[in-house]
Design a protein around this motif. Structure first.
Motif, PDB file in Angstrom:
ATOM      1  N   ALA A   1       0.828  -1.205   0.000  1.00 34.45           N
ATOM      2  CA  ALA A   1       0.000   0.000   0.000  1.00 34.45           C
ATOM      3  C   ALA A   1       0.863   1.256   0.000  1.00 34.45           C
ATOM      4  CB  ALA A   1      -0.944   0.000   1.198  1.00 34.45           C
ATOM      5  N   LEU A   2       1.960   1.228   0.755  1.00 33.87           N
ATOM      6  CA  LEU A   2       2.846   2.390   0.788  1.00 33.87           C
ATOM      7  C   LEU A   2       3.454   2.643  -0.589  1.00 33.87           C
ATOM      8  CD1 LEU A   2       3.964   4.360   3.016  1.00 33.87           C
ATOM      9  CD2 LEU A   2       6.044   2.980   2.922  1.00 33.87           C
ATOM     10  N   ARG A   3       3.849   1.578  -1.275  1.00 31.76           N
ATOM     11  CA  ARG A   3       4.408   1.725  -2.616  1.00 31.76           C
ATOM     12  C   ARG A   3       3.364   2.280  -3.581  1.00 31.76           C
ATOM     13  NH1 ARG A   3       8.778  -2.435  -1.981  1.00 31.76           N
ATOM     14  NH2 ARG A   3       7.993  -3.819  -0.369  1.00 31.76           N
ATOM     15  N   GLU A   4       2.136   1.792  -3.436  1.00 27.80           N
ATOM     16  CA  GLU A   4       1.069   2.246  -4.321  1.00 27.80           C
ATOM     17  C   GLU A   4       0.762   3.723  -4.102  1.00 27.80           C
ATOM     18  OE1 GLU A   4      -0.755   0.716  -6.631  1.00 27.80           O
ATOM     19  OE2 GLU A   4      -0.032  -1.340  -6.470  1.00 27.80           O
ATOM     20  N   ILE A   5       0.777   4.166  -2.848  1.00 23.39           N
ATOM     21  CA  ILE A   5       0.418   5.549  -2.537  1.00 23.39           C
ATOM     22  C   ILE A   5       1.441   6.526  -3.096  1.00 23.39           C
ATOM     23  CG2 ILE A   5       0.211   7.203  -0.626  1.00 23.39           C
ATOM     24  CD1 ILE A   5      -1.078   4.890   0.998  1.00 23.39           C
ATOM     25  N   PHE A   6       2.728   6.236  -2.912  1.00 12.96           N
ATOM     26  CA  PHE A   6       3.755   7.204  -3.283  1.00 12.96           C
ATOM     27  C   PHE A   6       4.458   6.895  -4.604  1.00 12.96           C
ATOM     28  CE2 PHE A   6       3.467   7.941   1.324  1.00 12.96           C
ATOM     29  CZ  PHE A   6       3.177   9.292   1.287  1.00 12.96           C
ATOM     30  N   GLY A   7       4.399   5.655  -5.088  1.00 10.96           N
ATOM     31  CA  GLY A   7       4.927   5.347  -6.404  1.00 10.96           C
ATOM     32  C   GLY A   7       6.427   5.139  -6.432  1.00 10.96           C
TER      33      GLY A   7
ATOM     34  N   ARG B   1     -13.383   4.440   2.387  1.00 12.50           N
ATOM     35  CA  ARG B   1     -13.396   5.559   3.332  1.00 12.50           C
ATOM     36  C   ARG B   1     -12.026   5.747   3.988  1.00 12.50           C
ATOM     37  NH1 ARG B   1     -19.469   5.593   5.989  1.00 12.50           N
ATOM     38  NH2 ARG B   1     -20.567   4.997   4.091  1.00 12.50           N
ATOM     39  N   LEU B   2     -11.324   4.640   4.190  1.00 14.19           N
ATOM     40  CA  LEU B   2      -9.962   4.753   4.700  1.00 14.19           C
ATOM     41  C   LEU B   2      -9.055   5.406   3.661  1.00 14.19           C
ATOM     42  CD1 LEU B   2      -9.466   1.253   6.405  1.00 14.19           C
ATOM     43  CD2 LEU B   2     -10.410   3.341   7.385  1.00 14.19           C
ATOM     44  N   GLU B   3      -9.197   4.984   2.403  1.00 15.59           N
ATOM     45  CA  GLU B   3      -8.402   5.593   1.335  1.00 15.59           C
ATOM     46  C   GLU B   3      -8.677   7.093   1.251  1.00 15.59           C
ATOM     47  OE1 GLU B   3      -7.874   1.949  -1.869  1.00 15.59           O
ATOM     48  OE2 GLU B   3      -9.624   3.264  -2.056  1.00 15.59           O
ATOM     49  N   GLU B   4      -9.940   7.480   1.365  1.00 11.56           N
ATOM     50  CA  GLU B   4     -10.304   8.900   1.293  1.00 11.56           C
ATOM     51  C   GLU B   4      -9.682   9.687   2.445  1.00 11.56           C
ATOM     52  OE1 GLU B   4     -14.521   8.603   1.267  1.00 11.56           O
ATOM     53  OE2 GLU B   4     -14.670   8.493  -0.937  1.00 11.56           O
ATOM     54  N   ALA B   5      -9.615   9.071   3.634  1.00  3.98           N
ATOM     55  CA  ALA B   5      -9.002   9.751   4.770  1.00  3.98           C
ATOM     56  C   ALA B   5      -7.524  10.005   4.521  1.00  3.98           C
ATOM     57  CB  ALA B   5      -9.201   8.920   6.041  1.00  3.98           C
ATOM     58  N   VAL B   6      -6.838   9.018   3.931  1.00  5.73           N
ATOM     59  CA  VAL B   6      -5.428   9.216   3.610  1.00  5.73           C
ATOM     60  C   VAL B   6      -5.272  10.289   2.543  1.00  5.73           C
ATOM     61  CG1 VAL B   6      -3.332   8.095   2.777  1.00  5.73           C
ATOM     62  CG2 VAL B   6      -4.885   6.842   4.263  1.00  5.73           C
ATOM     63  N   GLU B   7      -6.139  10.276   1.544  1.00  8.83           N
ATOM     64  CA  GLU B   7      -6.120  11.333   0.524  1.00  8.83           C
ATOM     65  C   GLU B   7      -6.258  12.711   1.156  1.00  8.83           C
ATOM     66  OE1 GLU B   7      -8.138   9.158  -3.394  1.00  8.83           O
ATOM     67  OE2 GLU B   7      -9.331  10.436  -2.108  1.00  8.83           O
TER      68      GLU B   7
ATOM     69  N   ARG C   1      -6.388   4.712  -5.040  1.00 10.84           N
ATOM     70  CA  ARG C   1      -7.388   3.720  -5.445  1.00 10.84           C
ATOM     71  C   ARG C   1      -6.725   2.336  -5.461  1.00 10.84           C
ATOM     72  NH1 ARG C   1      -9.881   7.834  -5.056  1.00 10.84           N
ATOM     73  NH2 ARG C   1     -11.522   8.683  -6.413  1.00 10.84           N
ATOM     74  N   ILE C   2      -6.140   1.961  -4.319  1.00  8.21           N
ATOM     75  CA  ILE C   2      -5.358   0.729  -4.268  1.00  8.21           C
ATOM     76  C   ILE C   2      -6.214  -0.489  -4.572  1.00  8.21           C
ATOM     77  CG2 ILE C   2      -3.911  -0.719  -2.792  1.00  8.21           C
ATOM     78  CD1 ILE C   2      -3.207   1.834  -1.226  1.00  8.21           C
ATOM     79  N   PHE C   3      -7.443  -0.485  -4.066  1.00  6.70           N
ATOM     80  CA  PHE C   3      -8.293  -1.671  -4.186  1.00  6.70           C
ATOM     81  C   PHE C   3      -9.500  -1.428  -5.085  1.00  6.70           C
ATOM     82  CE2 PHE C   3      -6.460  -1.672   0.195  1.00  6.70           C
ATOM     83  CZ  PHE C   3      -5.482  -2.623  -0.058  1.00  6.70           C
ATOM     84  N   GLU C   4      -9.414  -0.404  -5.910  1.00  6.79           N
ATOM     85  CA  GLU C   4     -10.524  -0.076  -6.806  1.00  6.79           C
ATOM     86  C   GLU C   4     -10.819  -1.253  -7.736  1.00  6.79           C
ATOM     87  OE1 GLU C   4     -11.934   3.857  -9.207  1.00  6.79           O
ATOM     88  OE2 GLU C   4      -9.886   3.172  -9.549  1.00  6.79           O
TER      89      GLU C   4
ATOM     90  N   LEU D   1      -3.142  -1.168   4.360  1.00  8.87           N
ATOM     91  CA  LEU D   1      -3.474   0.253   4.242  1.00  8.87           C
ATOM     92  C   LEU D   1      -3.334   0.953   5.593  1.00  8.87           C
ATOM     93  CD1 LEU D   1      -4.498   2.641   2.591  1.00  8.87           C
ATOM     94  CD2 LEU D   1      -6.836   1.859   3.043  1.00  8.87           C
ATOM     95  N   ILE D   2      -3.815   0.309   6.653  1.00 10.81           N
ATOM     96  CA  ILE D   2      -3.682   0.892   7.989  1.00 10.81           C
ATOM     97  C   ILE D   2      -2.211   1.038   8.368  1.00 10.81           C
ATOM     98  CG2 ILE D   2      -4.140   0.466  10.438  1.00 10.81           C
ATOM     99  CD1 ILE D   2      -6.758  -0.921   9.499  1.00 10.81           C
TER     100      ILE D   2
END
Length: 325
Positions: free
Chosen positions: A37-43, A272-278, A287-290, A303-304
């Motif tokens: 998840a960390l890799r997905e968020i920051f690339g 909702r967790l993804e939106e909070a991080v956004e 949109r890790i699990f979209e 994600l947590i």
């Protein structure tokens, strides 16, 4: 929300701080899974990975001749990794060795330049004070034997082409060194990820596991940011079984909290967790699990965990210029 938080990714990119995460655990224990998840968020532009397998001092044939496993410190050039982490923390490019899993041979070295976030994962990243001195967050991945052995067989036989009987023999041979040299690193981890069979998928045929995040409170956190778990939404949207439990634990004299997730959660809840991080980092879109109707406990905890790590990185930035070295 202030402008600095909204541009957090740009802030990291322009910072001189090299933020290093140490992830320890046995081979095939799922270390990469929990940092996905960390890799997905920051690339890839901001996040890179060093695997400690590259610091083996003996190739596969030499280990077999000498009767030593890669879990033994003597089979790894830990002193070189200590120096390399110091160099990377200072922003310097290193010449990193390479271990080829296909051939079992040591290759390289190759140049490796630091990104702003570096994940160091392997058997021994928390094993010495000199290594730990360069780590900003420390994690230990601790699947139960049943889970760990199934994962290792699937990876080494399915992905790396090893013979099943050789993998099983290696598992038995590694146990003493695991207990002596790898497991004690739990005592130095900020968080431990314990993985066990799911109550809702006991045979593991659906890829579900019960995941427990055991953690002690960071000395420094950002008090005004949160990662919400909407229990009402979770229960009202639920169509499949799930469980969340909390208990207090003591580990080597440390008081820690253990929260366990098991089962599957509707994507709308995890969204909702993804939106909070956004919202709280300004990273868009996450949109890790979209596209998934349900998210497993493993995915939700990843994600947590990412948010816990981000929280620590935000604290460093908000504490003022510079970065711990």
């Amino acid at each position: 929300m202030d402008g600095e938080r909204l541009s957090f990714t740009r802030t990291i990119a322009s910072s001189d701080c090299i933020f290093i995460i140490g992830v320890a655990g046995d081979s095939g224990s799922g270390k990469t899974t929990f940092t996905r998840a960390l890799r997905e968020i920051f690339g890839e532009g901001l996040v890179s990975t060093i695997t400690m397998d590259d610091y083996h001092t003996l190739d596969r044939a030499a280990r077999a001749r000498e009767g030593i496993t890669p879990l033994h410190p003597d089979a790894n050039n830990i002193a070189l990794l200590e120096q390399h982490l110091a160099d990377l923390k200072a922003g310097r490019t290193i010449q990193k060795p390479v271990y080829n899993h296909d051939t079992g041979t040591i290759e390289g070295p190759v140049p490796f330049s630091p990104t702003k976030i570096i994940i160091v994962e392997g058997l021994h990243p928390l094993s010495t004070p000199a290594l730990r001195a360069h780590l900003d967050v420390t994690l230990f991945v601790d699947p139960g034997d049943e889970v760990k052995h199934a994962w290792k067989i699937a990876r080494d036989v399915g992905d790396r082409g090893y013979r099943r009987e050789d993998v099983l023999a290696e598992i038995e041979a590694r146990k003493p060194d695991y207990e002596a040299y790898v497991a004690p690193q739990k005592n130095h981890a900020d968080a431990i990820l314990r993985v066990s069979p799911s109550a809702y998928d006991s045979k593991g045929t659906r890829g579900m596991y019960a995941v427990t995040l055991i953690q002690e409170q960071f000395d420094h956190t950002v008090r005004n940011i949160t990662l919400p778990l909407d229990l009402f939404a979770m229960t009202s949207l639920a169509e499949r079984d799930f469980a969340i439990a909390f208990r207090a634990e003591r580990l080597n004299g440390r008081r820690m909290g253990a929260v366990t997730f098991d089962g599957e959660f509707r994507y709308e809840v995890v969204r909702r967790l993804e939106e909070a991080v956004e919202e709280q980092t300004g990273v868009h879109p996450i949109r890790i699990f979209e596209g998934k109707e349900y998210v497993t406990a493993t995915e939700a905890v990843s994600l947590i965990l990412a948010w816990r790590i981000i929280n620590r990185r935000i604290f460093i930035e908000e504490s003022g210029p510079g970065c711990r070295t």
